[in-house]
Every structure is written in C-alpha cells, then in structure tokens.
Scaffold this motif. Structure first.
Motif, PDB file in Angstrom:
ATOM      1  N   ASN A  11     -44.655  52.915 -42.581  1.00 40.40           N
ATOM      2  CA  ASN A  11     -43.785  53.312 -41.716  1.00 40.40           C
ATOM      3  C   ASN A  11     -43.447  54.755 -41.562  1.00 40.40           C
ATOM      4  O   ASN A  11     -43.329  55.126 -40.315  1.00 40.40           O
ATOM      5  N   LYS A  12     -43.712  55.568 -42.172  1.00 41.83           N
ATOM      6  CA  LYS A  12     -43.734  57.250 -41.879  1.00 41.83           C
ATOM      7  C   LYS A  12     -44.984  57.603 -41.508  1.00 41.83           C
ATOM      8  O   LYS A  12     -46.189  57.426 -41.963  1.00 41.83           O
ATOM      9  N   LYS A  13     -44.677  58.200 -40.362  1.00 41.70           N
ATOM     10  CA  LYS A  13     -45.988  58.712 -39.719  1.00 41.70           C
ATOM     11  C   LYS A  13     -46.140  60.255 -39.228  1.00 41.70           C
ATOM     12  O   LYS A  13     -44.815  60.667 -39.365  1.00 41.70           O
ATOM     13  N   ILE A  14     -46.975  60.982 -39.047  1.00 40.04           N
ATOM     14  CA  ILE A  14     -47.416  62.325 -38.955  1.00 40.04           C
ATOM     15  C   ILE A  14     -46.204  62.641 -37.727  1.00 40.04           C
ATOM     16  O   ILE A  14     -45.612  63.795 -37.606  1.00 40.04           O
ATOM     17  N   TRP A  15     -45.951  61.664 -36.737  1.00 37.96           N
ATOM     18  CA  TRP A  15     -44.993  62.213 -35.648  1.00 37.96           C
ATOM     19  C   TRP A  15     -43.665  62.378 -36.140  1.00 37.96           C
ATOM     20  O   TRP A  15     -42.817  62.814 -35.630  1.00 37.96           O
ATOM     21  N   ASP A  16     -43.389  61.747 -37.346  1.00 38.32           N
ATOM     22  CA  ASP A  16     -41.836  61.814 -37.782  1.00 38.32           C
ATOM     23  C   ASP A  16     -41.712  63.458 -38.237  1.00 38.32           C
ATOM     24  O   ASP A  16     -40.475  64.028 -38.182  1.00 38.32           O
ATOM     25  N   LYS A  17     -42.867  64.231 -38.422  1.00 36.44           N
ATOM     26  CA  LYS A  17     -42.633  65.521 -39.059  1.00 36.44           C
ATOM     27  C   LYS A  17     -43.149  66.412 -37.786  1.00 36.44           C
ATOM     28  O   LYS A  17     -42.306  67.448 -37.506  1.00 36.44           O
ATOM     29  N   GLY A  19     -43.541  65.847 -33.974  1.00 37.77           N
ATOM     30  CA  GLY A  19     -43.246  65.075 -32.805  1.00 37.77           C
ATOM     31  C   GLY A  19     -44.326  65.170 -31.762  1.00 37.77           C
ATOM     32  O   GLY A  19     -44.515  64.123 -30.942  1.00 37.77           O
ATOM     33  N   ASP A  20     -44.768  66.404 -31.590  1.00 35.84           N
ATOM     34  CA  ASP A  20     -45.621  66.703 -30.387  1.00 35.84           C
ATOM     35  C   ASP A  20     -46.757  66.760 -30.514  1.00 35.84           C
ATOM     36  O   ASP A  20     -47.691  67.434 -30.000  1.00 35.84           O
ATOM     37  N   ILE A  21     -47.560  66.273 -31.938  1.00 33.06           N
ATOM     38  CA  ILE A  21     -48.824  66.656 -32.136  1.00 33.06           C
ATOM     39  C   ILE A  21     -49.826  65.867 -31.479  1.00 33.06           C
ATOM     40  O   ILE A  21     -50.959  66.315 -31.324  1.00 33.06           O
ATOM     41  N   GLY A  22     -49.353  64.774 -30.648  1.00 25.23           N
ATOM     42  CA  GLY A  22     -50.299  63.952 -29.830  1.00 25.23           C
ATOM     43  C   GLY A  22     -51.258  63.260 -30.863  1.00 25.23           C
ATOM     44  O   GLY A  22     -51.004  62.886 -31.999  1.00 25.23           O
ATOM     45  N   PRO A  23     -52.347  62.492 -29.947  1.00 26.88           N
ATOM     46  CA  PRO A  23     -53.051  61.730 -30.838  1.00 26.88           C
ATOM     47  C   PRO A  23     -53.701  62.117 -32.111  1.00 26.88           C
ATOM     48  O   PRO A  23     -54.370  63.197 -32.105  1.00 26.88           O
ATOM     49  N   VAL A  24     -54.022  61.728 -33.225  1.00 23.50           N
ATOM     50  CA  VAL A  24     -54.685  62.119 -34.458  1.00 23.50           C
ATOM     51  C   VAL A  24     -55.506  60.845 -34.914  1.00 23.50           C
ATOM     52  O   VAL A  24     -55.260  59.837 -34.738  1.00 23.50           O
ATOM     53  N   PRO A  25     -56.589  61.355 -35.781  1.00 20.33           N
ATOM     54  CA  PRO A  25     -57.411  60.506 -36.442  1.00 20.33           C
ATOM     55  C   PRO A  25     -56.660  59.452 -37.391  1.00 20.33           C
ATOM     56  O   PRO A  25     -55.372  60.161 -38.019  1.00 20.33           O
ATOM     57  N   ALA A  26     -56.875  58.368 -37.777  1.00 28.37           N
ATOM     58  CA  ALA A  26     -55.878  57.451 -38.456  1.00 28.37           C
ATOM     59  C   ALA A  26     -55.659  58.111 -39.791  1.00 28.37           C
ATOM     60  O   ALA A  26     -54.734  57.918 -40.421  1.00 28.37           O
ATOM     61  N   ARG A  27     -56.742  58.692 -40.386  1.00 27.25           N
ATOM     62  CA  ARG A  27     -56.659  59.154 -41.786  1.00 27.25           C
ATOM     63  C   ARG A  27     -55.386  60.220 -41.712  1.00 27.25           C
ATOM     64  O   ARG A  27     -54.747  60.418 -42.918  1.00 27.25           O
TER      65      ARG A  27
END
Length: 151
Positions: A11-17, A19-27
């Motif tokens: 449930n917790k994803k990089i965008w929670d920290k 927010g404006d990072i944009g697309p990222v690799p799944a890793r």
C-alpha cells in the motif's frame, strides 16, 4: 533450478513521501515494510524476482510505474487487472520459462497466483500458515539475518 520470486507490491508507495517524483521503476515504487522485507529476502536467495500489483500485474524491477494508485486484489474495482491479462503477462514476460516460483505473500494471493501461472506451475509459498503480517515480517527478517531460506 530456475526460480522466480514473486513479491507483493504494498500500500505504501514512493509518492506518499515524494508526491511530485513522477514515474519510477517498479523497484523504487513500493516502500512499505513488508514489501522491503520481501525484497531483501528475494534479493538474498533469488536473483530474479517480480512484483505482483493489482493494477499493473507482474512488474519486473525495471518496469515503470507511472504514479500513485490505491488498489488491492481484495477491492471490488474494474481497475484490478484481469486474470486473463495476468495469464497473458506470464507468457509475454516469459515468466513461464521458470520452473519454480517462490511466492512471498499470504493466502489471499494463492488463487490469483495459481490461476495466472497455470495448473502445472511448481509454486512454493513459505509464508503460508503465518498468523498475520507481523509473523510474516518476523520470518523474513530472521531468514535474512541468518542467511537461511524459509522452509
């Protein structure tokens, strides 16, 4: 033996920290404790692993996740990837080339994994029988610390 580890997304994803990072690799997309423990375990024992996402299906570490989403296989939503799409990904991403699958999830993923990989897949689920996520996390932590795979 040619083994693929399958990890849950979380449930917790990089965008929670960020927010404006944009697309990222799944890793880099999934940052929850359980996912991170599953990944540490997989990287220690299985050089090849994928992440199973209710939205995107089977994600290789380098696949792009475009942005945040809140979806799980237990939700009722048309946005959940279909069993047919999962089975197609297994073929397209050549996951069917693997002889053995180590699935680092609890029982709710079992029917999804079995249906998408097919009836002849050799599936091992070492966390089945755990009494919840806390126990699963303990088992993973211990296995990594002792450098000993789960039985």
């Amino acid at each position: 033996m040619h083994t693929l580890a399958i990890l849950p997304c979380g449930n917790k994803k990089i965008w929670d920290k960020e927010g404006d990072i944009g697309p990222v690799p799944a890793r880099d997309a999934y940052i929850g404790t359980f996912h991170r423990l599953c990944r540490a375990y997989a990287e220690m024992f299985y050089p090849q692993w994928v992440i199973l996402s209710a939205k995107h299906g089977f994600l290789q570490p380098e696949d792009t996740v475009s942005g945040p989403y809140d979806l799980s296989f237990s939700h009722k939503s048309d946005d959940i990837i279909s069993m047919q799409s999962l089975a197609e990904q297994v073929q397209k991403k050549r996951l069917s080339d693997f002889q053995h699958f180590v699935v680092l999830t609890g029982k709710k993923y079992k029917p999804i994994i079995e249906k998408s990989l097919g009836p002849h897949a050799d599936i091992e689920m070492p966390l089945l029988g755990s009494r919840g996520i806390g126990e699963m996390q303990q088992k993973l932590k211990q296995a990594v610390k002792e450098e000993r795979p789960l039985q």
